[in-house]
Design a protein around this motif. Structure first.
Motif, short mmCIF file in Angstrom:
data_model
loop_
_atom_site.label_atom_id
_atom_site.label_comp_id
_atom_site.label_asym_id
_atom_site.label_seq_id
_atom_site.Cartn_x
_atom_site.Cartn_y
_atom_site.Cartn_z
N GLY A 51 12.89 8.48 -4.23
CA GLY A 51 12.72 7.71 -3.01
C GLY A 51 11.49 8.15 -2.24
O GLY A 51 10.76 7.32 -1.68
N GLY A 52 11.24 9.46 -2.19
CA GLY A 52 10.06 9.97 -1.49
C GLY A 52 8.77 9.55 -2.15
O GLY A 52 7.80 9.20 -1.48
N VAL A 53 8.74 9.58 -3.48
CA VAL A 53 7.54 9.18 -4.22
C VAL A 53 7.23 7.70 -3.98
O VAL A 53 6.08 7.31 -3.72
CB VAL A 53 7.72 9.46 -5.72
N CYS A 54 8.26 6.87 -4.05
CA CYS A 54 8.06 5.43 -3.81
C CYS A 54 7.59 5.16 -2.38
O CYS A 54 6.86 4.20 -2.13
CB CYS A 54 9.35 4.68 -4.09
N LEU A 55 8.02 6.01 -1.46
CA LEU A 55 7.63 5.82 -0.06
C LEU A 55 6.14 6.06 0.17
O LEU A 55 5.56 5.52 1.11
CB LEU A 55 8.45 6.77 0.82
N LEU A 56 5.53 6.85 -0.70
CA LEU A 56 4.10 7.14 -0.56
C LEU A 56 3.25 5.87 -0.63
O LEU A 56 2.15 5.83 -0.06
CB LEU A 56 3.66 8.12 -1.66
#
Length: 431
Positions: A51-56
């Motif tokens: 989820g954090g990677v996609c948020l980038l």
């Protein structure tokens, strides 16, 4: 007339937005499933990291709107919660009961920050209705799978002499069905012309939930279903005073306060003949409310020396078993105080109050689709007097209110986009 072609392709950023949001939501909805399927525990951090990677991919959108008053206020309050959680973690790194809170605190911090950042992106893109539909179908899928296994008996999940279920314990089963009922009602409010017999369907679904709660033996779930329907009725008139009162942060604070005060007056409440009759004769429970009064009596004494930072996030069960002889402290707010202390727990409540301050500015029809979620939160707070109801999905519903309150509709986005206005004008001229 020149034909206007609609773009059918979906950008990579949009795909990453939906995948990332799916990961964060999955973390919340299957939080307790590891009690039945231990493998779920191993995918929790990968879900949040994904989820954090996609948020980038949406850093540009976030940085552009970060300082807007509503967004900044909630993010700041969430950041304060996270800092206090880290403080509690540091002071409890050598936990006297249970395990080190490092891993659980890391997950909690990631979850809260990602959850609200995703809601900001979705609000900016006007995706509120899409999110509601997605959550409804996701919950429906979980309900169907859980109930199919529960009633068919094809797979049984057991923890000693207790029966567990696909989504966790019997309490998680009850709450799952209430969440589904609420999301169905939210969809109904967003599509008022298509729902002619909404109240009949709601009452039938509530009856089904009560049957499920009786099947898994959760009497608080029966009470919760009744409270939820009552709150739906109170919020039924978008122009009524009662609706505005439910959205008031003052009423919210008073409800939280009542949830805490109940701990200290529970003995007096149970001594009332009518209440004693309901507890003993209707719900077939003893006058200690299955040991809750014993816990409440000992809570203050056992918190000595731990009021500020608790015993460490995730150690609620270990501490409750060691100090009280039960699996938890049977109160939503006190459960957080036990784990992370009064400052971190208080900051969580303050974060919810900040969201409700924004909600209280909505009026009439703009507030109507959000009120079922407000009702759900009040139901959890009311049940929180005798249960631990403030889990990750609880914060998901808080964040959903934040999204729907701040969602920017197409006409608002057009005002901020000169290119869109130019294209719209051109299209009008071509017609």
């Amino acid at each position: 007339m020149k034909k206007i072609r609609l773009r059918r392709s979906i950008s990579l950023n949009t795909v990453m937005l939906y995948i990332g949001f799916f990961c964060v939501v999955t973390y919340a909805l299957v939080e307790h499933a590891n009690t039945s399927i231990p493998m779920i525990y191993t995918i929790k951090i990968p879900l949040l990291l994904a989820g954090g990677v996609c948020l980038l991919a949406h850093v540009k959108t976030i940085s552009r709107v970060l300082l807007r008053k509503n967004y900044f206020a909630v993010l700041l309050s969430a950041l304060v919660v996270c800092l206090l959680l880290v403080w509690s973690m540091f002071l409890n790194r050598s936990a006297s009961f249970g395990d080190s809170p490092l891993r659980r605190t890391f997950r909690m911090v990631l979850y809260l920050m990602e959850l609200f950042l995703y809601m900001i992106v979705l609000a900016e893109k006007g995706r509120g209705k899409l999110v509601v539909n997605f959550l409804f179908w996701y919950l429906l899928l979980l309900v169907v799978l859980n109930d199919a296994l529960m009633f068919s008996g094809v797979i049984r999940f057991r923890d000693g002499r207790y029966e567990n279920y696909l989504v966790g314990t019997k309490f998680n089963v009850a709450y799952l069905h209430m969440n589904l009922l609420t999301m169905w009602f939210v969809r109904s409010k967003m599509r008022p012309r298509r729902v002619r017999f909404a109240w009949v369907k709601i009452l039938l679904m509530a009856l089904l939930i009560m049957v499920i709660c009786l099947r898994v033996d959760v009497m608080s779930g029966v009470l919760g279903s009744m409270a939820l329907i009552a709150l739906f009725i109170l919020s039924g008139n978008p122009k009524g005073r009662k609706l505005a009162k439910m959205a008031s942060p003052t009423v919210l604070v008073m409800t939280f306060a009542l949830s805490i005060i109940f701990v200290f007056i529970a003995h007096w409440v149970i001594s009332i003949p009518a209440v004693r009759f309901v507890v003993e004769d209707v719900f077939k429970r003893d006058t200690t409310i299955t040991g809750r009064l014993n816990i409440y009596e000992d809570f203050v004494v056992n918190m000595q020396g731990h009021w500020l930072t608790g015993y460490g996030l995730g150690n609620g069960t270990a501490v409750a078993q060691r100090l009280f002889g039960y699996n938890n402290v049977q109160n939503g707010v006190l459960d957080w105080v036990l784990q992370v202390g009064i400052f971190a727990a208080g900051s969580m409540l303050a974060m919810i109050v900040v969201v409700f301050r924004q909600l209280s500015r909505r009026r009439g029809q703009a507030l109507a689709p959000i009120l079922p979620l407000v009702s759900l939160l009040y139901m959890y707070i009311i049940l929180g007097m005798i249960e631990t109801t403030m889990d990750m999905s609880f914060f998901l519903w808080v964040a959903m209110i934040f999204l729907l309150v701040n969602e920017r509709h197409p006409e608002e986005r057009l005002k901020d986009s000169p290119a869109s206005l130019t294209g719209l004008t051109g299209a009008v001229h071509e017609d």
